[in-house]
Motif scaffolding. Structure first.
Motif: not given
Length: 463
Positions: A220-226, A307-315, A444-448
């Motif tokens: 749910i945080t976008g790391r599909i392969r993992a 998931a909300w936390a992991a996708r909020s890395g920009r802020w 829109q999850r931040d990469a890296g």
């Protein structure tokens, strides 16, 4: 100037170092960290840690450390080695059965090579070492403190962390919770681009099913392969168990997995899951559908916040740490039975809260607040309090307590729910202060991953 028509030359990607070199670097990393640490703080931390461990050894001697779970693990390994019925065994004076999947029992076979007195010492020392590793991984996840101070922190937390009730009980019973937490956290602190990311989570889920929730977190945080790597690794543990122990595998997945009586009683204070807390609150030995619905709602809310936390890395500073800790808290809350020693995730939780408190304390006096320092100390006291044991009545009398008297008997579920609420408030506040949308779209999850999120420039108030 370079001709636009000429090909652009790029440096080739560096090839990975040979495995022996990587192992040598990994084994030498603790020594290098100790050498780079400030001398006086390291010596002071070492003295405090040594004194704490000596006192712990004395207390341990007088509280009758049975290491009963270690004996169960050894019996499971013996059943596999001798070809006996794994799930028919009963050991110790409490007639404890095997409750883990067959794959886990296969991993316990080496414990049969050593006598029990040796195992008591070896597993205790191993668990103390795993506590140090869990602390290091928690610091890495949170990106705090400064690198040169982390060795000091690892030494101090390892020495004092044995008094945290989940860690103390893990050591007392000879449990594997610290090993599972290290597997999961090691996987989650690796860069997202690593091909093998997810393998350790899959192995942990093969040993004990609850870590499978972290594969959902990756998904749910976008790391599909993992997430798929974790899923296929778990499938591999199932197939290996089916190949070596076909009868035990069939029995576990068709019958024993669903027999909660093999694990223990839901209502006793040892069970610090949401279901256990509701059983005591409702004065019933089995809370039934209400507890199932409550666990389902907490699962949805907890995964949404993580998931909300992991996708909020920009802020959000330490976004990945908040996401991982929320996922861990959700896992132990929604499990039908979460013994007190399953809450060893208090270590990364406390490290994260300490990081937030440290940043808060470094702000100018005019804008400094006490909220994260108060949250850290309240959480630390809760995990040091042994409250559920101090308030434990005899037998079924726990079901007759008033709601107020039941508060200490369910202290960990309350801490976990408050932690999820605090995380949601924290994320919302950071997004609103930055003028960002409260929700980001899935793509829109931040990469890296966490390392990249930590490396981004933060506003002074966010550092």
């Amino acid at each position: 100037m370079q001709d636009e028509r000429s090909p652009v030359r790029t440096a080739p990607a560096p090839s990975p170092a040979p495995l022996p070199d990587r192992l040598r670097d990994a084994l030498g990393a603790p020594v290098r960290a100790l050498r780079e640490a400030p001398r006086r703080p390291l010596l002071a931390a070492s003295a405090v840690a040594l004194l704490s461990l000596l006192v712990y050894a004395v207390v341990r001697h007088f509280v009758h450390t049975s290491m009963v779970d270690m004996i169960v693990y050894r019996a499971e390994g013996a059943a596999v080695a001798e070809g006996k019925d794994l799930y028919a065994l009963r050991v110790t004076e409490w007639s404890l059965p095997a409750t883990y999947p067959p794959f886990a029992a296969m991993l316990f076979v080496p414990t049969t090579w050593f006598p029990v007195p040796f195992l008591r010492v070896a597993i205790t020392l191993g668990n103390v070492g795993l506590l140090a590793l869990l602390t290091h991984l928690s610091f890495k996840l949170a990106g705090w403190p400064r690198r040169e101070l982390r060795a000091v922190g690892v030494v101090l937390v390892t020495g004092l962390g044995v008094w945290l009730e989940p860690v103390f009980t893990t050591l007392r019973y000879g449990q594997i919770n610290l090993a599972l937490a290290c597997l999961i956290l090691w996987d989650l602190t690796r860069p997202d681009g690593k091909r093998g990311k997810g393998v350790a989570i899959g192995i942990a889920a093969g040993i004990k099913l609850t870590p499978g929730l972290f594969a959902v977190y990756l998904l749910i945080t976008g790391r599909i392969r993992a997430a798929f790597v974790a899923g296929f690794t778990f499938l591999g543990t199932f197939l290996l168990g089916a190949l070596v122990l076909p009868d035990a595998t069939r029995g576990f997945w068709t019958e024993y997995l669903y027999d909660s009586s093999r694990v223990g009683k839901t209502w006793i204070v040892d069970n610090q899951s949401l279901r256990g807390a509701l059983a005591r609150l409702l004065h019933t030995a089995e809370p039934g559908t209400l507890a199932t619905l409550g666990a389902g709602l907490v699962a949805l809310a907890g995964l949404a916040v993580s998931a909300w936390a992991a996708r909020s890395g920009r802020w959000l500073p330490r976004a990945e740490a908040w996401g991982v800790c929320c996922a861990a808290v959700t896992a132990v809350l929604i499990s039908p039975i979460s013994w007190t020693h399953h809450w060893v995730w208090c270590v990364p939780m406390l490290v994260l809260l300490a990081a937030e408190a440290s940043v808060e304390h470094a702000r100018p006096a005019g804008v400094r607040r006490l909220r994260w320092r108060a949250a850290f100390w309240a959480t630390l006291v809760a995990f040091l309090s042994f409250a559920m044991w101090a308030a434990k009545p005899v037998g079924l009398a726990v079901l007759d307590l008033s709601p107020w008297r039941q508060l200490p008997t369910s202290v960990y579920p309350w801490v976990g729910l408050c932690f999820l609420l605090a995380a949601a408030i924290r994320i919302r506040a950071r997004r609103r202060s930055a003028g960002a949308p409260l929700v980001r779209l899935p793509g829109q999850r931040d990469a890296g991953g966490p390392d990249a999120a930590r490396g981004r420039q933060q506003a002074p108030a966010a550092r």
